[in-house]
Design an enzyme around this catalytic site. Structure first.
Site, PDB file in Angstrom:
ATOM      1  N   SER A   1       9.027  -5.277   3.614  1.00  0.00           N
ATOM      2  CA  SER A   1       8.803  -6.045   4.847  1.00  0.00           C
ATOM      3  C   SER A   1       7.813  -5.421   5.828  1.00  0.00           C
ATOM      4  O   SER A   1       7.483  -6.066   6.829  1.00  0.00           O
ATOM      5  CB  SER A   1      10.134  -6.288   5.564  1.00  0.00           C
ATOM      6  OG  SER A   1      10.843  -7.336   4.934  1.00  0.00           O
TER       7      SER A   1
ATOM      8  N   LYS B   1       4.904  -7.526   6.978  1.00  0.00           N
ATOM      9  CA  LYS B   1       4.911  -8.437   8.128  1.00  0.00           C
ATOM     10  C   LYS B   1       4.045  -7.939   9.280  1.00  0.00           C
ATOM     11  O   LYS B   1       3.716  -8.718  10.187  1.00  0.00           O
ATOM     12  CB  LYS B   1       6.349  -8.675   8.571  1.00  0.00           C
ATOM     13  CG  LYS B   1       7.124  -9.489   7.538  1.00  0.00           C
ATOM     14  CD  LYS B   1       8.624  -9.450   7.750  1.00  0.00           C
ATOM     15  CE  LYS B   1       9.303 -10.262   6.632  1.00  0.00           C
ATOM     16  NZ  LYS B   1      10.699  -9.918   6.451  1.00  0.00           N
TER      17      LYS B   1
ATOM     18  N   SER C   1      12.748  -9.664  11.218  1.00  0.00           N
ATOM     19  CA  SER C   1      12.256  -9.610   9.839  1.00  0.00           C
ATOM     20  C   SER C   1      12.517 -10.905   9.075  1.00  0.00           C
ATOM     21  O   SER C   1      12.840 -10.890   7.886  1.00  0.00           O
ATOM     22  CB  SER C   1      12.878  -8.429   9.086  1.00  0.00           C
ATOM     23  OG  SER C   1      12.095  -8.070   7.970  1.00  0.00           O
TER      24      SER C   1
ATOM     25  N   LYS D   1       7.845  -1.426  12.178  1.00  0.00           N
ATOM     26  CA  LYS D   1       8.515  -2.278  11.191  1.00  0.00           C
ATOM     27  C   LYS D   1       9.159  -1.454  10.091  1.00  0.00           C
ATOM     28  O   LYS D   1       8.611  -0.436   9.663  1.00  0.00           O
ATOM     29  CB  LYS D   1       7.507  -3.250  10.566  1.00  0.00           C
ATOM     30  CG  LYS D   1       8.149  -4.386   9.785  1.00  0.00           C
ATOM     31  CD  LYS D   1       8.845  -5.380  10.705  1.00  0.00           C
ATOM     32  CE  LYS D   1       9.683  -6.385   9.927  1.00  0.00           C
ATOM     33  NZ  LYS D   1      10.942  -5.781   9.393  1.00  0.00           N
TER      34      LYS D   1
END
Length: 372
Positions: free
Chosen positions: A64, A67, A119, A225
Site C-alpha cells: 500500500s 498509494k 488505506s 504510508k
C-alpha cells in the site's frame, strides 16, 4: 585555485555524496544496525543525500505504499472538487476499504483522504476509474509520471492500491524519491499528517485513524504510508522533521508491523543524532581569481559530517564544489556567470561617447535625407 572558506560545525558521520549536476556517488561505511527489515534506506529530505542504504535498489513489492503516488497524482493532475460516481468494480476491491457503495457520489478530495489516511483500496480504484477509466489506464499514467516527472527508473505499477501483482514493483530508493517529491506538495503533506478525521459516507460513518502509528509514537513524524500483502511483508515509508531537519526512511519486507516501526525509529534516530543539512542560498556570489562573478541559481542543500570544515571551491569548469574534510567532495553545482560591464578610464569613456555621438548624427542625417 580560488577558494572561499566558510566553516561550520555539524553533527555527523560519513555520508554518501550526491551531486546536483554530477551522478558520481561516494560510497561510505554504514553503522552496524540490527535490522529486521530486508531493505532499509534513510535520506535527507532536503538534499536527497543517502545516509543509510541496505539493498535500497533491490526490486521489491511495495503493497500500500503504492498509494503515495496515486495520491500525489490525484492532487496534482485531478480536480479535488470533482464529484466521483463510484462503480460496482470499485466496491468489490478486496483488502482495506472505506466501504464505498455502488453509485455513491464522493468528492475526489475525500477519496484521496480515504486512500492515504485509511488505506482504502476501493478509494484507489475509484480515483483511477475517474481519472482514466480503468486501473490499467491509470497505471500507465502512474508509470509515466514517476519516470518523467520524478525521474525514477526501477519502478513499475499495475494498479493504484498495491494489491499484489508480479509486475507491480519498486525499490526503496525509488519510493524515497517519490516521497521526497510528494512531500513538497502542501495538500499531500496535510493529508498524510492527519491523525484522524470524521468519515460520513452512504455505507460507513466513523472516525478514520491514520494507519501510520508513528504519527502518535515518534516525535516529529509528518507521514506518510504503511502497507502489507503477504508477498511483500510489511512496508513502511516515513517522513519526520525536527528543528528544520527532515528525513525520509523506507523499510521493506518486515515480518510484522512492530519490527517495521522499530527499524524506522532506528533509522530516524540515526539521522537526527548525527546529521544536519547545510544550504548555499540562491544568488550567492562567488568570484574567480581573475575577478569573474558567478552565482548559484537556486538554493542548494547538502548534508555534512560532524565537525566538518566546509570549503567552497570554483572548479576549472566553473562549477561550485562543496568540499569537506580530507578533500571529500560533497556536491558539485552548476553556476551562472554574471556578465559585468567593464570599467572604462576617463579617456575610454570620452572616446565611447564621441563614437556614439557620431553614430547618432549619422542616422539623423540619413533620416532627414529619406524624409525629403
Amino acid at each position: 585555485m580560488f577558494r572561499q572558506k566558510i566553516i561550520y560545525v555539524f553533527l555527523g558521520i560519513v555520508v554518501l555524496s550526491l551531486s546536483l549536476t554530477d551522478k558520481n556517488v561516494e560510497a561510505t561505511s554504514n553503522p552496524n544496525f540490527q535490522f529486521h527489515s530486508e531493505v532499509a534506506l534513510l535520506i535527507d529530505q532536503k538534499s536527497g543525500e543517502i545516509l543509510y542504504d541496505q539493498l535500497a535498489e533491490q526490486r521489491m513489492y511495495p503493497a500500500s505504499i503504492t498509494k503515495i503516488i496515486t495520491g500525489i497524482i490525484a492532487i496534482e493532475q485531478g480536480n479535488l472538487e470533482d464529484i466521483v460516481k463510484v462503480s460496482k468494480e470499485a466496491t468489490e476491491v478486496i483488502g482495506t476499504r472505506v466501504y464505498l457503495l455502488e453509485d455513491e457520489e464522493v468528492t475526489l478530495e475525500k477519496l484521496v483522504q480515504g486512500l492515504l489516511i485509511n488505506s482504502g483500496n476501493d478509494a484507489g480504484t475509484a480515483i483511477a476509474e475517474h481519472m482514466d477509466g480503468s486501473e490499467e489506464a491509470f497505471a500507465k499514467r502512474m508509470n509515466d509520471f514517476v519516470q518523467e516527472e520524478i525521474g525514477v527508473e526501477n519502478t513499475n505499477f499495475t494498479n493504484p492500491h498495491g494489491l499484489f501483482d508480479e509486475d507491480h514493483y519498486t525499490t526503496a530508493l525509488d519510493m524515497a524519491r517519490i516521497t521526497q517529491y510528494a512531500m513538497k506538495n502542501e495538500t499531500f503533506q496535510e493529508i498524510v499528517s492527519t491523525k484522524d478525521m470524521e468519515w460520513i459516507g452512504e455505507g460507513w460513518e466513523t472516525t478514520l485513524y491514520n494507519h501510520h502509528r508513528l504519527l502518535w509514537d515518534y516525535e516529529g513524524t509528518t507521514g506518510v504510508k504503511n502497507g502489507f500483502v503477504s508477498q511483500s511483508g510489511y512496508t513502511l515509508v516515513t517522513s519526520a522533521e525536527r528543528d528544520d531537519q527532515e528525513f525520509i526512511a523506507v523499510t521493506l519486507k518486515s515480518a510484522n508491523a512492530r519490527t517495521a516501526y522499530q527499524d524506522t525509529i532506528q533509522l530516524l534516530n540515526y539521522g537526527f543524532e548525527h546529521f544536519e543539512t547545510g544550504k548555499v542560498p540562491e544568488n550567492k556570489q562567488f568570484f574567480s581569481d581573475d575577478g569573474e562573478e558567478y552565482i548559484v541559481q537556486e538554493d542548494v542543500y547538502f548534508t555534512q559530517m560532524l565537525d566538518e570544515q566546509i570549503e567552497y571551491e570554483l572548479t576549472p569548469a566553473n562549477k561550485l564544489a562543496i568540499v569537506g574534510d580530507n578533500d571529500r567532495t560533497i556536491k558539485k553545482v552548476a553556476l551562472e556567470q554574471i556578465e559585468v560591464e567593464p570599467i572604462l578610464t576617463k579617456a575610454e569613456l570620452e572616446e565611447k561617447e564621441a563614437e556614439q555621438g557620431l553614430f547618432t548624427r549619422f542616422w539623423d542625417w540619413v533620416s532627414q535625407l529619406f524624409s525629403k
